[in-house]
Design a protein around this motif. Sequence first.
Motif, PDB file in Angstrom:
ATOM      1  N   ALA A 267     -24.484 -17.018 -12.362  1.00  0.00           N
ATOM      2  CA  ALA A 267     -23.144 -16.490 -12.641  1.00  0.00           C
ATOM      3  C   ALA A 267     -23.176 -14.980 -12.868  1.00  0.00           C
ATOM      4  N   VAL A 268     -24.158 -14.500 -13.623  1.00  0.00           N
ATOM      5  CA  VAL A 268     -24.270 -13.058 -13.882  1.00  0.00           C
ATOM      6  C   VAL A 268     -24.552 -12.317 -12.573  1.00  0.00           C
ATOM      7  N   THR A 269     -25.472 -12.830 -11.776  1.00  0.00           N
ATOM      8  CA  THR A 269     -25.804 -12.201 -10.497  1.00  0.00           C
ATOM      9  C   THR A 269     -24.582 -12.143  -9.591  1.00  0.00           C
ATOM     10  N   ALA A 270     -23.826 -13.227  -9.530  1.00  0.00           N
ATOM     11  CA  ALA A 270     -22.633 -13.261  -8.680  1.00  0.00           C
ATOM     12  C   ALA A 270     -21.631 -12.194  -9.108  1.00  0.00           C
ATOM     13  N   ASP A 271     -21.414 -12.045 -10.409  1.00  0.00           N
ATOM     14  CA  ASP A 271     -20.457 -11.041 -10.863  1.00  0.00           C
ATOM     15  C   ASP A 271     -20.976  -9.624 -10.637  1.00  0.00           C
ATOM     16  N   GLU A 272     -22.253  -9.407 -10.871  1.00  0.00           N
ATOM     17  CA  GLU A 272     -22.828  -8.074 -10.603  1.00  0.00           C
ATOM     18  C   GLU A 272     -22.702  -7.731  -9.125  1.00  0.00           C
ATOM     19  N   LEU A 273     -22.972  -8.705  -8.254  1.00  0.00           N
ATOM     20  CA  LEU A 273     -22.867  -8.434  -6.818  1.00  0.00           C
ATOM     21  C   LEU A 273     -21.417  -8.160  -6.434  1.00  0.00           C
ATOM     22  N   ARG A 274     -20.477  -8.870  -7.016  1.00  0.00           N
ATOM     23  CA  ARG A 274     -19.061  -8.598  -6.738  1.00  0.00           C
ATOM     24  C   ARG A 274     -18.728  -7.152  -7.091  1.00  0.00           C
ATOM     25  N   ARG A 275     -19.222  -6.681  -8.221  1.00  0.00           N
ATOM     26  CA  ARG A 275     -18.972  -5.293  -8.638  1.00  0.00           C
ATOM     27  C   ARG A 275     -19.653  -4.295  -7.694  1.00  0.00           C
ATOM     28  N   VAL A 276     -20.879  -4.615  -7.267  1.00  0.00           N
ATOM     29  CA  VAL A 276     -21.600  -3.759  -6.315  1.00  0.00           C
ATOM     30  C   VAL A 276     -20.820  -3.665  -5.010  1.00  0.00           C
ATOM     31  N   VAL A 277     -20.370  -4.803  -4.506  1.00  0.00           N
ATOM     32  CA  VAL A 277     -19.638  -4.863  -3.241  1.00  0.00           C
ATOM     33  C   VAL A 277     -18.349  -4.052  -3.340  1.00  0.00           C
ATOM     34  N   ARG A 278     -17.642  -4.197  -4.426  1.00  0.00           N
ATOM     35  CA  ARG A 278     -16.397  -3.459  -4.649  1.00  0.00           C
ATOM     36  C   ARG A 278     -16.653  -1.946  -4.602  1.00  0.00           C
ATOM     37  N   GLY A 279     -17.708  -1.503  -5.266  1.00  0.00           N
ATOM     38  CA  GLY A 279     -18.048  -0.086  -5.255  1.00  0.00           C
ATOM     39  C   GLY A 279     -18.443   0.413  -3.879  1.00  0.00           C
TER      40      GLY A 279
END
Length: 181
Positions: A155-167
């Motif tokens: 779950a943490v990895t998925a949210d971090e990746l979502r933030r990375v992708v957004r940036g």
Amino acid sequence: MAISVPNRGASATLPAGLERFNTAPAAVAESRLLECCGSTRWARRIVRHRPYPDLGALLAAADEAYYDLTPAQVSEAVACETPVGLWQPAGGRPDVRSAGFAARTAMQAAHAAYERQFGHAFVICLDDVHANDKLDHVLAAIRTRLGHDTERERAVTADELRRVVRGRLARRLADHPEWCP
């Protein structure tokens, strides 16, 4: 769920990068999106709902599409990621000359431990972290996340990746209008 985009009319002007993204052939736009996130389903969904009236609408759609990914599709995206390091600028390639030997060694050891435990690269968004704090931030995050069980870390990895992708998406459209020909 369909994403509706209001018609802003012909008088509205879009940033050049977003205008080009909105009008690029679907295959080109999808290819560019896959540079931001390795999920084919995510990229196709974003392309399918063009045009976007502004960057905020695109980023909201990107988040929504990301939240709808299955765990397997998030794993597909995570598998495309490379380890982030102190010497790796956002979206760039590592420059090992700019980090000291001790920092490189600590980072490599931490990444190796993480990958052994979870089977994939450590993903963290560093967009809001000052350059001088990145090493400490990454090492502290790896130490913390090594204490997670598999489900929590997924779950943490998925949210971090979502933030990375957004940036990534925001930077490419804002800083590189030629990104999508």
